[in-house]
Enzyme design. Structure first.
Site, PDB file in Angstrom:
ATOM      1  N   CYS A   1      59.278 -55.009 -64.879  1.00 30.22           N
ATOM      2  CA  CYS A   1      60.203 -54.408 -64.201  1.00 30.22           C
ATOM      3  C   CYS A   1      60.907 -54.139 -64.712  1.00 30.22           C
ATOM      4  CB  CYS A   1      60.095 -54.010 -62.293  1.00 30.22           C
ATOM      5  SG  CYS A   1      60.638 -53.534 -61.804  1.00 30.22           S
TER       6      CYS A   1
ATOM      7  N   CYS B   1      64.059 -54.913 -61.028  1.00 29.71           N
ATOM      8  CA  CYS B   1      63.816 -56.185 -60.889  1.00 29.71           C
ATOM      9  C   CYS B   1      64.581 -57.280 -62.341  1.00 29.71           C
ATOM     10  CB  CYS B   1      63.617 -56.975 -59.901  1.00 29.71           C
ATOM     11  SG  CYS B   1      61.335 -57.337 -60.624  1.00 29.71           S
TER      12      CYS B   1
ATOM     13  N   CYS C   1      61.217 -58.334 -55.155  1.00 30.26           N
ATOM     14  CA  CYS C   1      62.072 -56.316 -55.569  1.00 30.26           C
ATOM     15  C   CYS C   1      61.876 -55.525 -54.561  1.00 30.26           C
ATOM     16  CB  CYS C   1      60.665 -56.117 -56.849  1.00 30.26           C
ATOM     17  SG  CYS C   1      61.226 -54.911 -57.749  1.00 30.26           S
TER      18      CYS C   1
ATOM     19  N   CYS D   1      56.678 -57.414 -61.649  1.00 25.53           N
ATOM     20  CA  CYS D   1      57.775 -57.315 -60.522  1.00 25.53           C
ATOM     21  C   CYS D   1      58.025 -58.868 -60.401  1.00 25.53           C
ATOM     22  CB  CYS D   1      57.835 -57.204 -59.233  1.00 25.53           C
ATOM     23  SG  CYS D   1      57.991 -55.295 -60.092  1.00 25.53           S
TER      24      CYS D   1
END
Length: 368
Positions: A83, A86, A56, A52
């Site tokens: 991810c 994000c 995030c 991430c």
């Protein structure tokens, strides 16, 4: 899985962060969900196999379940996947924000009559309050300061072409002559600027110093340039290039005290000197230079830290640009701004001089 190597280059006299220290700072950024750290690094969660960006909004993992990487490619090479919340491989919300403000600035520049905040908000389809906050967060200055700087640029361009100062003032968006004289920061009277600064006189002096040669120049308002170099003739040429239409006169005797004070600042950084300054720059540059003057000798700040101190965490590049444009070496201590990893970066008068200045200041602080 192996995290990316976080070691940084060594710079003599500058403390460097060990990998553990760097990871601790990154962990703090993740805890704060700092958007300002997006693009600086990414983190991966061992239990999920996902990586991430620092901002995030997903549920926070434990510190011992987390690994840090310099970029998405390093995380993917280690077996992690991006991810879906994000989207760390795409543009960050911060980058989208920067693009939105950049497009708005381009629209402002195209308008014949500079808009006020309400008109800007209507064009951007945002509330005035939110636009004001977003604009300042991205650029480090308010919409009003931006349009004022643009109005001044138009005035400077118009003064050389208009038949009168009044004509140029109204064409640039000033509503009266009194407003022009109160708000225009030309460094001289508008009529003198229209004549190319020919009525302005700048005196200067050059002398050897511990860093090579130093030039100190003064206008009627105060010191307007402090330049460092190796060649006195080159320094004088640089000054003439900065003030091409002004009368630049070398007067070593008249500026002896000011020159001596600047040289003393190199040898005794903590002594401090009080000299009148004639600092010319944009509204944002002025704010950056004021922030630099608040950094004590013996201490440093990163470009990001300076941007955050101005409540403009996204304006890191603009801060670097203002440091590069600084015309007052030593008096506006841009040499005290370094990279986030502690390494030195650009200094218009040479990295070797920057290192010498920081080493002198660190030594004097340790002896104090």
């Amino acid at each position: 899985m192996k995290a990316a190597n976080n070691s940084s280059a060594t710079s003599p006299g500058i403390p460097n962060l060990a990998p553990a220290d760097t990871d601790e700072l990154r962990w703090q950024a993740v805890v704060a969900r700092s958007a300002a750290a997006d693009g600086e690094f990414i983190y991966a969660v061992l239990s999920t196999g996902v990586y991430c960006r620092p901002s995030c909004p997903s549920r926070q993992a434990r510190r011992d379940n987390m690994r840090f990487f310099d970029n998405p490619a390093a995380a993917e090479q280690a077996g992690f996947r991006p991810c879906k919340r994000c989207r760390p491989t795409g543009a960050s919300p911060q980058e989208h924000q920067q693009q939105r403000i950049a497009e708005l600035c381009q629209w402002i520049q195209r308008t014949e009559h500079l808009p006020n905040l309400q008109q800007l908000a209507e064009h951007a389809q945002l509330s005035p309050h939110y636009l004001h906050r977003l604009f300042k967060q991205t650029l480090g200055i308010t919409p009003k300061a931006y349009t004022s700087a643009l109005r001044q640029q138009r005035l400077q361009a118009g003064l050389s072409q208009a038949t009168s100062v009044t004509e140029a003032a109204y064409a640039a968006g000033f509503d009266s002559s009194s407003t022009l004289y109160n708000q225009a920061a030309l460094g001289m009277a508008p009529a003198s600027y229209r004549d190319g600064g020919r009525a302005q006189q700048i005196t200067y002096a050059i002398a050897p110093c511990p860093l090579g040669q130093v030039l100190v120049a003064m206008s009627s308002k105060g010191i307007c340039a402090v330049l460092l170099g190796d060649d006195p003739q080159q320094l004088a040429a640089d000054l003439h290039q900065r003030f091409p239409a002004a009368a630049c006169l070398q007067q070593d005797a008249a500026l002896h005290d000011s020159l001596s004070a600047v040289i003393q600042l190199i040898e005794q950084p903590h002594a401090g000197i009080k000299l009148p300054l004639d600092i010319r720059g944009t509204a944002f540059q002025q704010r950056v230079w004021q922030a630099l003057q608040r950094i004590p000798p013996g201490e440093t700040r990163s470009y990001r830290e300076v941007a955050i101190s101005l409540n403009a965490p996204n304006a890191v590049r603009a801060v670097a640009g203002a440091c590069a444009a600084n015309p007052l070496a030593l008096l506006v201590p841009c040499h005290r701004v370094i990279r986030s990893d502690g390494a030195l970066s650009g200094y218009r008068w040479g990295l070797e001089r920057k290192q010498q200045l920081l080493t002198r200041e660190a030594r004097e602080s340790a002896d104090a």
